[in-house]
Motif scaffolding. Structure first.
Motif, PDB file in Angstrom:
ATOM      1  N   PRO A  14     -34.732   2.390  12.893  1.00  0.00           N
ATOM      2  CA  PRO A  14     -34.836   1.116  12.168  1.00  0.00           C
ATOM      3  C   PRO A  14     -36.248   0.548  12.273  1.00  0.00           C
ATOM      4  CG  PRO A  14     -32.800   1.184  13.412  1.00  0.00           C
ATOM      5  CD  PRO A  14     -33.579   2.400  13.824  1.00  0.00           C
ATOM      6  N   GLY A  15     -36.716   0.043  11.144  1.00  0.00           N
ATOM      7  CA  GLY A  15     -38.079  -0.467  11.080  1.00  0.00           C
ATOM      8  C   GLY A  15     -39.093   0.559  10.651  1.00  0.00           C
ATOM      9  N   GLY A  16     -38.684   1.810  10.591  1.00  0.00           N
ATOM     10  CA  GLY A  16     -39.590   2.885  10.213  1.00  0.00           C
ATOM     11  C   GLY A  16     -39.769   3.005   8.717  1.00  0.00           C
ATOM     12  N   SER A  17     -40.537   4.015   8.328  1.00  0.00           N
ATOM     13  CA  SER A  17     -40.862   4.231   6.919  1.00  0.00           C
ATOM     14  C   SER A  17     -40.660   5.686   6.537  1.00  0.00           C
ATOM     15  CB  SER A  17     -42.321   3.850   6.643  1.00  0.00           C
ATOM     16  OG  SER A  17     -42.562   2.487   6.885  1.00  0.00           O
ATOM     17  N   LEU A  18     -40.358   5.882   5.267  1.00  0.00           N
ATOM     18  CA  LEU A  18     -40.297   7.209   4.669  1.00  0.00           C
ATOM     19  C   LEU A  18     -40.825   7.117   3.249  1.00  0.00           C
ATOM     20  CD1 LEU A  18     -36.755   8.553   5.690  1.00  0.00           C
ATOM     21  CD2 LEU A  18     -38.955   9.468   6.459  1.00  0.00           C
ATOM     22  N   ARG A  19     -41.340   8.225   2.755  1.00  0.00           N
ATOM     23  CA  ARG A  19     -41.780   8.293   1.363  1.00  0.00           C
ATOM     24  C   ARG A  19     -41.063   9.445   0.681  1.00  0.00           C
ATOM     25  NH1 ARG A  19     -47.451  10.219  -1.355  1.00  0.00           N
ATOM     26  NH2 ARG A  19     -47.550   8.701  -3.081  1.00  0.00           N
ATOM     27  N   LEU A  20     -40.265   9.110  -0.306  1.00  0.00           N
ATOM     28  CA  LEU A  20     -39.561  10.115  -1.086  1.00  0.00           C
ATOM     29  C   LEU A  20     -40.377  10.502  -2.309  1.00  0.00           C
ATOM     30  CD1 LEU A  20     -35.929   8.658  -1.088  1.00  0.00           C
ATOM     31  CD2 LEU A  20     -37.073  10.047   0.655  1.00  0.00           C
ATOM     32  N   SER A  21     -40.234  11.763  -2.709  1.00  0.00           N
ATOM     33  CA  SER A  21     -40.879  12.260  -3.922  1.00  0.00           C
ATOM     34  C   SER A  21     -39.830  12.892  -4.819  1.00  0.00           C
ATOM     35  CB  SER A  21     -41.953  13.292  -3.588  1.00  0.00           C
ATOM     36  OG  SER A  21     -42.967  12.747  -2.792  1.00  0.00           O
ATOM     37  N   CYS A  22     -40.064  12.821  -6.107  1.00  0.00           N
ATOM     38  CA  CYS A  22     -39.207  13.473  -7.097  1.00  0.00           C
ATOM     39  C   CYS A  22     -40.126  14.177  -8.079  1.00  0.00           C
ATOM     40  CB  CYS A  22     -38.321  12.459  -7.807  1.00  0.00           C
ATOM     41  SG  CYS A  22     -37.416  13.130  -9.232  1.00  0.00           S
ATOM     42  N   TYR A  59     -36.103  -3.699  -8.911  1.00  0.00           N
ATOM     43  CA  TYR A  59     -35.552  -3.327  -7.618  1.00  0.00           C
ATOM     44  C   TYR A  59     -34.199  -3.985  -7.396  1.00  0.00           C
ATOM     45  CZ  TYR A  59     -40.327  -1.864  -6.530  1.00  0.00           C
ATOM     46  OH  TYR A  59     -41.548  -1.238  -6.539  1.00  0.00           O
ATOM     47  N   ALA A  60     -33.355  -3.301  -6.658  1.00  0.00           N
ATOM     48  CA  ALA A  60     -32.135  -3.929  -6.179  1.00  0.00           C
ATOM     49  C   ALA A  60     -32.519  -5.021  -5.187  1.00  0.00           C
ATOM     50  CB  ALA A  60     -31.247  -2.899  -5.505  1.00  0.00           C
ATOM     51  N   ASP A  61     -31.723  -6.063  -5.153  1.00  0.00           N
ATOM     52  CA  ASP A  61     -32.026  -7.182  -4.250  1.00  0.00           C
ATOM     53  C   ASP A  61     -32.112  -6.719  -2.797  1.00  0.00           C
ATOM     54  OD1 ASP A  61     -30.011  -9.667  -6.027  1.00  0.00           O
ATOM     55  OD2 ASP A  61     -32.058  -8.940  -6.354  1.00  0.00           O
ATOM     56  N   SER A  62     -31.321  -5.716  -2.461  1.00  0.00           N
ATOM     57  CA  SER A  62     -31.241  -5.270  -1.077  1.00  0.00           C
ATOM     58  C   SER A  62     -32.521  -4.570  -0.601  1.00  0.00           C
ATOM     59  CB  SER A  62     -30.057  -4.322  -0.897  1.00  0.00           C
ATOM     60  OG  SER A  62     -30.176  -3.210  -1.762  1.00  0.00           O
ATOM     61  N   VAL A  63     -33.369  -4.122  -1.534  1.00  0.00           N
ATOM     62  CA  VAL A  63     -34.577  -3.395  -1.127  1.00  0.00           C
ATOM     63  C   VAL A  63     -35.859  -4.083  -1.572  1.00  0.00           C
ATOM     64  CG1 VAL A  63     -33.283  -1.231  -1.266  1.00  0.00           C
ATOM     65  CG2 VAL A  63     -34.765  -1.910  -3.172  1.00  0.00           C
ATOM     66  N   ARG A  64     -35.739  -5.110  -2.380  1.00  0.00           N
ATOM     67  CA  ARG A  64     -36.944  -5.785  -2.903  1.00  0.00           C
ATOM     68  C   ARG A  64     -37.773  -6.320  -1.750  1.00  0.00           C
ATOM     69  NH1 ARG A  64     -34.599  -8.857  -6.215  1.00  0.00           N
ATOM     70  NH2 ARG A  64     -34.818  -7.499  -8.067  1.00  0.00           N
ATOM     71  N   GLY A  65     -39.067  -6.043  -1.814  1.00  0.00           N
ATOM     72  CA  GLY A  65     -39.971  -6.468  -0.751  1.00  0.00           C
ATOM     73  C   GLY A  65     -40.149  -5.437   0.344  1.00  0.00           C
ATOM     74  N   ARG A  66     -39.295  -4.418   0.360  1.00  0.00           N
ATOM     75  CA  ARG A  66     -39.399  -3.363   1.377  1.00  0.00           C
ATOM     76  C   ARG A  66     -39.716  -2.004   0.757  1.00  0.00           C
ATOM     77  NH1 ARG A  66     -35.006  -1.892   4.133  1.00  0.00           N
ATOM     78  NH2 ARG A  66     -33.519  -2.521   2.513  1.00  0.00           N
ATOM     79  N   PHE A  67     -39.203  -1.759  -0.424  1.00  0.00           N
ATOM     80  CA  PHE A  67     -39.403  -0.468  -1.102  1.00  0.00           C
ATOM     81  C   PHE A  67     -40.389  -0.640  -2.249  1.00  0.00           C
ATOM     82  CE2 PHE A  67     -35.000   1.622  -0.130  1.00  0.00           C
ATOM     83  CZ  PHE A  67     -35.188   1.360   1.214  1.00  0.00           C
ATOM     84  N   MET A  82     -40.504   3.670   1.265  1.00  0.00           N
ATOM     85  CA  MET A  82     -39.469   2.863   1.909  1.00  0.00           C
ATOM     86  C   MET A  82     -39.988   2.377   3.254  1.00  0.00           C
ATOM     87  SD  MET A  82     -36.079   5.070   0.944  1.00  0.00           S
ATOM     88  CE  MET A  82     -36.475   6.410   2.064  1.00  0.00           C
ATOM     89  N   ASN A  83     -40.123   1.073   3.392  1.00  0.00           N
ATOM     90  CA  ASN A  83     -40.608   0.460   4.618  1.00  0.00           C
ATOM     91  C   ASN A  83     -39.531  -0.418   5.242  1.00  0.00           C
ATOM     92  OD1 ASN A  83     -43.256   1.549   4.101  1.00  0.00           O
ATOM     93  ND2 ASN A  83     -43.633  -0.159   2.700  1.00  0.00           N
ATOM     94  N   SER A  84     -39.735  -0.754   6.494  1.00  0.00           N
ATOM     95  CA  SER A  84     -38.790  -1.629   7.209  1.00  0.00           C
ATOM     96  C   SER A  84     -37.355  -1.164   7.004  1.00  0.00           C
ATOM     97  CB  SER A  84     -38.957  -3.073   6.725  1.00  0.00           C
ATOM     98  OG  SER A  84     -40.274  -3.520   6.917  1.00  0.00           O
ATOM     99  N   LEU A  85     -37.140   0.106   7.206  1.00  0.00           N
ATOM    100  CA  LEU A  85     -35.824   0.684   6.940  1.00  0.00           C
ATOM    101  C   LEU A  85     -34.759   0.124   7.873  1.00  0.00           C
ATOM    102  CD1 LEU A  85     -36.964   4.287   6.164  1.00  0.00           C
ATOM    103  CD2 LEU A  85     -35.535   2.895   4.661  1.00  0.00           C
ATOM    104  N   VAL A 111     -31.311  10.423   3.700  1.00  0.00           N
ATOM    105  CA  VAL A 111     -32.060   9.484   4.530  1.00  0.00           C
ATOM    106  C   VAL A 111     -31.106   8.904   5.561  1.00  0.00           C
ATOM    107  CG1 VAL A 111     -33.270   7.265   4.578  1.00  0.00           C
ATOM    108  CG2 VAL A 111     -33.739   8.907   2.745  1.00  0.00           C
ATOM    109  N   THR A 112     -31.470   9.018   6.825  1.00  0.00           N
ATOM    110  CA  THR A 112     -30.644   8.485   7.907  1.00  0.00           C
ATOM    111  C   THR A 112     -31.494   7.551   8.750  1.00  0.00           C
ATOM    112  OG1 THR A 112     -29.331  10.509   7.961  1.00  0.00           O
ATOM    113  CG2 THR A 112     -29.195   9.054   9.870  1.00  0.00           C
ATOM    114  N   VAL A 113     -31.030   6.322   8.882  1.00  0.00           N
ATOM    115  CA  VAL A 113     -31.724   5.316   9.683  1.00  0.00           C
ATOM    116  C   VAL A 113     -30.838   4.963  10.860  1.00  0.00           C
ATOM    117  CG1 VAL A 113     -32.884   3.085   9.690  1.00  0.00           C
ATOM    118  CG2 VAL A 113     -32.772   4.437   7.567  1.00  0.00           C
ATOM    119  N   SER A 114     -31.286   5.341  12.034  1.00  0.00           N
ATOM    120  CA  SER A 114     -30.458   5.161  13.217  1.00  0.00           C
ATOM    121  C   SER A 114     -31.326   5.123  14.456  1.00  0.00           C
ATOM    122  CB  SER A 114     -29.451   6.302  13.318  1.00  0.00           C
ATOM    123  OG  SER A 114     -28.728   6.223  14.532  1.00  0.00           O
TER     124      SER A 114
END
Length: 115
Positions: A14-22, A59-67, A82-85, A111-114
């Motif tokens: 939690p709090g970490g970051s990842l960058r996804l690519s497509c 953005y979805a409300d749940s990720v706005r400001g973080r993704f 993806m920041n502040s996961l 993606v697993t945040v744990s």
């Protein structure tokens, strides 16, 4: 043959970051609105973020400001920074081409945040 290939998933605290690519092939990426979706176990697939050909983002409300969603048409690639996961961000993340043209999905990346 159309392919959308996601990568960049993994496990993070939690709090970490990842960058996804497509990375896309077989489509004219530059004229397609693209989106990221996610699906957690037992839940419906939901849209996370989208980006138009002109770079307009939603953005979805749940990720706005973080993704942050972005695209590089020269590389036929879309990204999701993806920041502040949070643990609730854990899911399989998919990229998708949006209508009105044909809809395609990638195979997903976990993606697993744990802690």
């Amino acid at each position: 043959q159309v392919q959308l290939v996601e990568s960049g998933g993994g496990s993070v605290q939690p709090g970490g970051s990842l960058r996804l690519s497509c990375v896309s092939s077989g489509i004219i990426f530059s004229i397609r609105t693209m989106s990221w979706y996610r699906q957690a176990p037992g839940k419906q697939r939901e849209v996370v973020a989208s980006i138009t050909t002109g770079g307009v983002t939603n953005y979805a409300d749940s990720v706005r400001g973080r993704f942050i969603i972005s695209r590089d048409s020269a590389k036929n690639t879309m990204y999701l920074q993806m920041n502040s996961l949070k643990p609730e961000d854990s899911a399989v993340y998919y990229c998708k081409t949006e209508p009105p043209r044909a809809v395609y999905w990638g195979q997903g990346t976990q993606v697993t945040v744990s802690s």
